[in-house]
Design a protein around this motif. Sequence first.
Motif, PDB file in Angstrom:
ATOM      1  N   PRO A  24      13.986  32.944  37.721  1.00  0.00           N
ATOM      2  CA  PRO A  24      15.044  32.005  38.100  1.00  0.00           C
ATOM      3  C   PRO A  24      15.338  30.960  37.020  1.00  0.00           C
ATOM      4  N   ALA A  25      16.368  30.139  37.299  1.00  0.00           N
ATOM      5  CA  ALA A  25      16.919  29.223  36.299  1.00  0.00           C
ATOM      6  C   ALA A  25      15.907  28.207  35.797  1.00  0.00           C
ATOM      7  N   HIS A  26      15.115  27.575  36.694  1.00  0.00           N
ATOM      8  CA  HIS A  26      14.165  26.570  36.245  1.00  0.00           C
ATOM      9  C   HIS A  26      13.132  27.167  35.302  1.00  0.00           C
ATOM     10  N   ARG A  27      12.708  28.396  35.602  1.00  0.00           N
ATOM     11  CA  ARG A  27      11.718  29.047  34.736  1.00  0.00           C
ATOM     12  C   ARG A  27      12.334  29.296  33.354  1.00  0.00           C
ATOM     13  N   ARG A  28      13.620  29.704  33.316  1.00  0.00           N
ATOM     14  CA  ARG A  28      14.281  29.956  32.028  1.00  0.00           C
ATOM     15  C   ARG A  28      14.530  28.644  31.267  1.00  0.00           C
ATOM     16  N   THR A  29      14.703  27.549  32.005  1.00  0.00           N
ATOM     17  CA  THR A  29      14.836  26.247  31.337  1.00  0.00           C
ATOM     18  C   THR A  29      13.549  25.891  30.605  1.00  0.00           C
ATOM     19  N   VAL A  30      12.405  26.134  31.264  1.00  0.00           N
ATOM     20  CA  VAL A  30      11.118  25.873  30.612  1.00  0.00           C
ATOM     21  C   VAL A  30      10.986  26.716  29.351  1.00  0.00           C
ATOM     22  N   LEU A  31      11.373  27.982  29.423  1.00  0.00           N
ATOM     23  CA  LEU A  31      11.295  28.838  28.248  1.00  0.00           C
ATOM     24  C   LEU A  31      12.213  28.321  27.134  1.00  0.00           C
ATOM     25  N   ALA A  32      13.412  27.875  27.504  1.00  0.00           N
ATOM     26  CA  ALA A  32      14.348  27.369  26.496  1.00  0.00           C
ATOM     27  C   ALA A  32      13.768  26.168  25.760  1.00  0.00           C
ATOM     28  N   VAL A  33      13.107  25.271  26.492  1.00  0.00           N
ATOM     29  CA  VAL A  33      12.493  24.103  25.856  1.00  0.00           C
ATOM     30  C   VAL A  33      11.414  24.552  24.878  1.00  0.00           C
ATOM     31  N   LEU A  34      10.570  25.468  25.313  1.00  0.00           N
ATOM     32  CA  LEU A  34       9.480  25.941  24.460  1.00  0.00           C
ATOM     33  C   LEU A  34      10.012  26.687  23.237  1.00  0.00           C
ATOM     34  N   ALA A  35      11.092  27.453  23.437  1.00  0.00           N
ATOM     35  CA  ALA A  35      11.656  28.218  22.322  1.00  0.00           C
ATOM     36  C   ALA A  35      12.307  27.296  21.289  1.00  0.00           C
ATOM     37  N   LEU A  36      13.009  26.264  21.758  1.00  0.00           N
ATOM     38  CA  LEU A  36      13.662  25.350  20.823  1.00  0.00           C
ATOM     39  C   LEU A  36      12.659  24.465  20.096  1.00  0.00           C
ATOM     40  N   ARG A  37      11.438  24.419  20.603  1.00  0.00           N
ATOM     41  CA  ARG A  37      10.372  23.697  19.904  1.00  0.00           C
ATOM     42  C   ARG A  37       9.227  24.667  19.602  1.00  0.00           C
ATOM     43  N   ALA A  38       9.584  25.864  19.181  1.00  0.00           N
ATOM     44  CA  ALA A  38       8.600  26.917  18.931  1.00  0.00           C
ATOM     45  C   ALA A  38       7.547  26.443  17.935  1.00  0.00           C
ATOM     46  N   ASN A  39       6.303  26.869  18.210  1.00  0.00           N
ATOM     47  CA  ASN A  39       5.151  26.553  17.364  1.00  0.00           C
ATOM     48  C   ASN A  39       4.805  25.059  17.365  1.00  0.00           C
ATOM     49  N   GLN A  40       5.274  24.340  18.387  1.00  0.00           N
ATOM     50  CA  GLN A  40       4.910  22.940  18.602  1.00  0.00           C
ATOM     51  C   GLN A  40       4.427  22.785  20.039  1.00  0.00           C
ATOM     52  N   VAL A  41       3.517  21.864  20.256  1.00  0.00           N
ATOM     53  CA  VAL A  41       3.025  21.614  21.607  1.00  0.00           C
ATOM     54  C   VAL A  41       4.056  20.789  22.374  1.00  0.00           C
ATOM     55  N   VAL A  42       4.383  21.244  23.577  1.00  0.00           N
ATOM     56  CA  VAL A  42       5.294  20.521  24.471  1.00  0.00           C
ATOM     57  C   VAL A  42       4.472  20.090  25.680  1.00  0.00           C
ATOM     58  N   THR A  43       4.430  18.810  25.968  1.00  0.00           N
ATOM     59  CA  THR A  43       3.608  18.314  27.072  1.00  0.00           C
ATOM     60  C   THR A  43       4.244  18.650  28.413  1.00  0.00           C
TER      61      THR A  43
END
Length: 730
Positions: A24-43
């Motif tokens: 669902p959309a919220h799960r894809r939003t989390v992925l988008a955040v992680l992808a746009l900050r790939a190889n960095q820790v996101v709290t």
Amino acid sequence: MRLRFALFGQVQAWYDDDEIVLGPAHRRTVLAVLALRANQVVTRSELIDAVWGEHPPASANGSIYTYVSALRKALTPRDPEAHAVLESNATGYLLRVPDEAIDIARFEALREEARRRYRNSDPLGAIAALDDALDLYRGEPLADLPGPFAAAQRERLKELRLDTVEQRARALVDVGEHARVAADLSDVASRHPMRENLQDLLLLSLYRSGRRDEALEVFESVRAITIEQLGTEPGSALTTRYDQIRSDDPALWPAETNDSSGLARLRPGVFVGRDTELAHLRSAITGVEHGHGGVIWIEGGAGVGKSALVAEALTDARCPVGIGVADEFSSASPFRLMLSCLGVRHAAPDPRRALLARALKGPRDPDHPADVASIVELVRELCAQAPLILFADDLHWMDSASLSVWRELVRLTADSPLLLIGAHRPLPSGAGLAELRDQTGETRRLRELSEDEASELLAVLIGPSPEPAVAEFAATAAGNPRFLTDLVDAWQTHGALAEPDGDGRPALPVSAAQVIKRRLAFLPARAQEALRWAALFDPEFPTRDLAMVLDLPATEAERLVDELVDAGLLRRDGQRLGFRHPVVRQAFHATMPQAIRLALHRQLAEILDAAGTPAEHVAGFLAAAPVPVDTWVREWVLRNGHALAPSSPKVALRLVRRVSSAPDTTDDDRSRLEGVHRGLLRWLAEDGSGTPAPEIPPQRISTGAYLADAARGRLADRLPPELACRPEPQ
């Protein structure tokens, strides 16, 4: 197996060609955040803010844990020995993938590659990189995703895409793909009318594609939208482009060596006069054709006809001619003016020029002697083949690198058949170009057309024996051929002229005022401000008044005035100033919004009053425009109304009427104003000759009975009815 992510359009992920189910959309939003900050820790807190913003649900922490767990399972490599793609640690989560696996990261990398190629004078390589970047843009970024993070990224990426379209269009213009740019930008520019860089590229590409009328229509459409939505005119860069297109300015075209069309573009439709200057230039041209080099400088104000004069003289030249035009952006491009003058570009048919263009690509040190020497050597080779004329226009904007080349070419004229012609506006003292000019060659200072020459130009433009009103209207150009042509264009468009206003300011159609004002857009902001204030003064005004309203020290104000006088915009007569061309005064006045004009009149009056300026002078500014009546205006009129009787009784009467009619004026103030009004009428009736007694007691003006019948009769002949009556009570 290769993992890749697409964030343009709907968020998707694949292993090779197999799409991964992301949920669902919220799960894809989390992925988008992680992808746009790939190889960095996101709290975890950052993920909560990205999905829900300032008002997360109570279950937000647990939901993030659930979303990450599901994504980890979906993204787990099928090779059991491979490392996990989505990692957890004590502070947050990290998506470990190479940048090239994410379409937005590739998009931004291609944009950076395009910038590098463009800086290295490789527009074709830049275009290829930008095409690849735009191919990645499949649709609205992060489509259908909720939350503030997705909304902010959508706007950012849409803006990046528009910027990419602009970069690509600019590179295409550089390689001459004007029709292609016009076709590509037509739709996107119509959807973004406020994006002036985009509109500017569209106007230029339309014009160079032979679609001049369409370019003018596009500007008028953008102007209407800008005024409607923002309440202002388009910016100076776009309006300057419009003026260039409207006047077929040769600067719209990249001039090349031996390009006869460049001369044609420099020549105006009509050329008159300048016999002495033409003879001098033609003599120098004949000299270089016989092997004698030389340097000629043509100096003159904006619109006086420098380019037209040189183009007229070069028409019959029998040797190669190189033309280059500088502009206010030239300083950012080392050697640009000289390379344009010499036709040095990657696609040049002459292999020497193409080779030099490649050798000079990339960021350059403008003072690098080897680069300067290579350009001078090309000129030396060209002169060995045939006499050469180089015309560099608008030298006042010459970049420092081109100046270094020009300085060496001046030396080359001593023993080579090379004629250098440079046209420029008055140069500030101490500038490197001014020093070079003063040391070498001959300077021809071009003035306005004589009265006879201006009459001849007017007759050629509209026919012999023009109507007296039109001739008087055209005379406000004061011999400036460009301004005069603009005025004639306005008259021919509108077909009639209004009467001039009472202070000698010509009745200028707003369209003509806007064109002339835009022609002066090159002036620094401080000079523009000085002319705007000056347009509010009488046709002649004291220098100190201008310095006072600009709030400048005397020396700085004097320096600014000197620059405007040297530029041919103001004239000086002792300690008084005036506009050299009355039409410029009207252009600044007519293009000033009324609210701003009234506010400046009001401010001007208060500044002058505080400086101890005589009351009649201050009253002139209050009466010249319907300045709103506020407390200061009301008190000033009550305090000074009687004192205006000896010098400006009619002006005083108008101010008394205006203040008395103002809604905020109290009955007590109206009573005092009526006393002033009666006294002023009495003064006019008894001293109608205009020669008052040496001292008039205030009591004589502010008090006393109504006028006798005989006095009323004399007054009726001296005042318009609206001033001969008492102030109307409210």
